[in-house]
Design a protein around this motif. Sequence first.
Motif, short mmCIF file in Angstrom:
data_model
loop_
_atom_site.label_atom_id
_atom_site.label_comp_id
_atom_site.label_asym_id
_atom_site.label_seq_id
_atom_site.Cartn_x
_atom_site.Cartn_y
_atom_site.Cartn_z
N GLY A 62 9.80 -1.42 -6.75
CA GLY A 62 9.85 -2.33 -5.66
C GLY A 62 8.79 -2.28 -4.67
N LEU A 63 7.55 -2.04 -5.38
CA LEU A 63 6.47 -1.84 -4.56
C LEU A 63 5.53 -3.21 -4.16
CD1 LEU A 63 5.06 1.58 -5.61
CD2 LEU A 63 6.76 1.15 -3.57
N GLU A 64 5.84 -4.30 -4.72
CA GLU A 64 4.99 -5.52 -4.86
C GLU A 64 4.58 -5.70 -3.30
OE1 GLU A 64 8.09 -5.66 -8.25
OE2 GLU A 64 7.84 -4.95 -6.04
N GLY A 65 5.47 -5.79 -2.29
CA GLY A 65 5.16 -6.02 -1.20
C GLY A 65 4.13 -5.22 -0.64
N LEU A 66 3.62 -4.23 -1.00
CA LEU A 66 2.73 -3.12 -0.60
C LEU A 66 1.38 -3.31 -1.43
CD1 LEU A 66 4.79 -0.10 0.00
CD2 LEU A 66 3.75 -1.24 1.79
N GLN A 67 1.14 -4.17 -2.18
CA GLN A 67 -0.05 -4.52 -2.93
C GLN A 67 -1.57 -4.27 -2.06
OE1 GLN A 67 0.66 -3.84 -5.95
NE2 GLN A 67 1.09 -5.52 -7.11
N ALA A 68 -1.23 -4.65 -0.75
CA ALA A 68 -2.44 -4.66 0.05
C ALA A 68 -2.67 -3.43 0.73
CB ALA A 68 -2.35 -5.93 1.02
N LEU A 76 -1.76 2.67 -1.58
CA LEU A 76 -1.18 2.42 -2.72
C LEU A 76 -2.33 1.89 -3.85
CD1 LEU A 76 1.31 2.02 -4.56
CD2 LEU A 76 1.37 -0.36 -3.88
N LEU A 77 -3.59 1.14 -3.17
CA LEU A 77 -4.62 0.98 -4.09
C LEU A 77 -5.32 2.39 -4.66
CD1 LEU A 77 -6.18 -1.95 -2.19
CD2 LEU A 77 -4.89 -2.12 -4.06
N ALA A 78 -5.36 3.37 -3.49
CA ALA A 78 -5.91 4.59 -3.89
C ALA A 78 -5.29 5.39 -4.94
CB ALA A 78 -6.19 5.47 -2.60
N TYR A 79 -3.95 5.31 -4.78
CA TYR A 79 -2.99 6.08 -5.60
C TYR A 79 -3.15 5.48 -7.17
CZ TYR A 79 0.88 8.28 -8.05
OH TYR A 79 1.42 9.18 -8.81
N ARG A 80 -3.20 4.02 -7.23
CA ARG A 80 -3.50 3.42 -8.30
C ARG A 80 -4.65 3.92 -9.11
NH1 ARG A 80 -3.25 3.27 -13.23
NH2 ARG A 80 -3.88 1.22 -14.29
N LEU A 81 -5.85 3.84 -8.30
CA LEU A 81 -6.91 4.31 -9.08
C LEU A 81 -7.16 5.87 -9.21
CD1 LEU A 81 -9.48 2.16 -6.62
CD2 LEU A 81 -8.73 1.89 -8.95
N LEU A 82 -6.48 6.54 -8.70
CA LEU A 82 -6.22 7.96 -9.05
C LEU A 82 -5.45 8.10 -10.51
CD1 LEU A 82 -5.62 9.79 -5.66
CD2 LEU A 82 -7.31 10.44 -7.14
#
Length: 298
Positions: free
Chosen positions: A74-80, A84-90
């Motif tokens: 349920g992380l849709e509200g944290l897309q900005a 979370l962006l850094a974690y996705r890129l890792l």
Amino acid sequence: GAPPRHWTDFTVRTFGASQPPAAARATLAPLWQSAREAWGCVSRWAGDALPEAKATLGPPASATEWQLFVSRLGLEGLQASEPLLAYRLLSAVHDGQRVASDAVTALRELRDFVDPDLRQALHAAASGWYSHPSGWRNECLGLGGGFSAYSNFACLRLLPLPLVAAWTGFLRAQSGLPERFLVVAACFGDAPRLLLSDLASGDLLLGPISPTPHLEARQEVAAGHLRLLRVVPASAPRGRDLLLWLEELGRRLEGGVLWLGGADLVLAVAPPVVQVAAAARHSQGRQHPRRRLAAPLS
């Protein structure tokens, strides 16, 4: 990194339908460069010093895997959220350390707390992820650092997305973990340790901790029923702790500040001279407990 004209394609390939808002995409280039460099240092060192650990490194997590992860927690509200962006890129470089025994542990301990699809994925992982021929050594291949003292042992593994989802969901249910936290690294057994990323502040936190005099100077953080400590120095800029920590880990590995602790292969946060001094004491016939100090890296 990708040329600027390719960033739109890169975003689609990396995030799929779970793309960050346009305003947040401006941070992708520096975050992507940091993620690749940080993992690169760790991977290079592991390839030379501990090939078994390098063999655990997962391939890049696909956009589909990322979307499923975001939806599951349920992380849709944290897309900005920059953390979370850094974690996705890792995870787009390496999806953590895929160790079969960690999937087995999750199936045993969390069976009642994971959905059927995740349970099926963990069953596949239990037979498909890396497993050392000497099974006990799987516990020693964590690239997040560790320690051993007397009968206590810890060795942090950087978790792949299915295990992040499983353990985060479990702690939400059992320990009241707020939804802004992710369990990004862990070790289990007699000395369990968790590394959590706060997606609101970007802080990286280690726990659980017990009251100890030498920790009094550090600011304790409560996350549900867990008591945690920030693992980077207080002077470090806020918001990118996970990247800073992995970058520093890579520098210390390649610089020889971290070393392999004897036959148990535990990474130690100590200068090489400590290892030499410990060997000298042992050769004099005096028994000293071996100790490996894990994060905080300060």
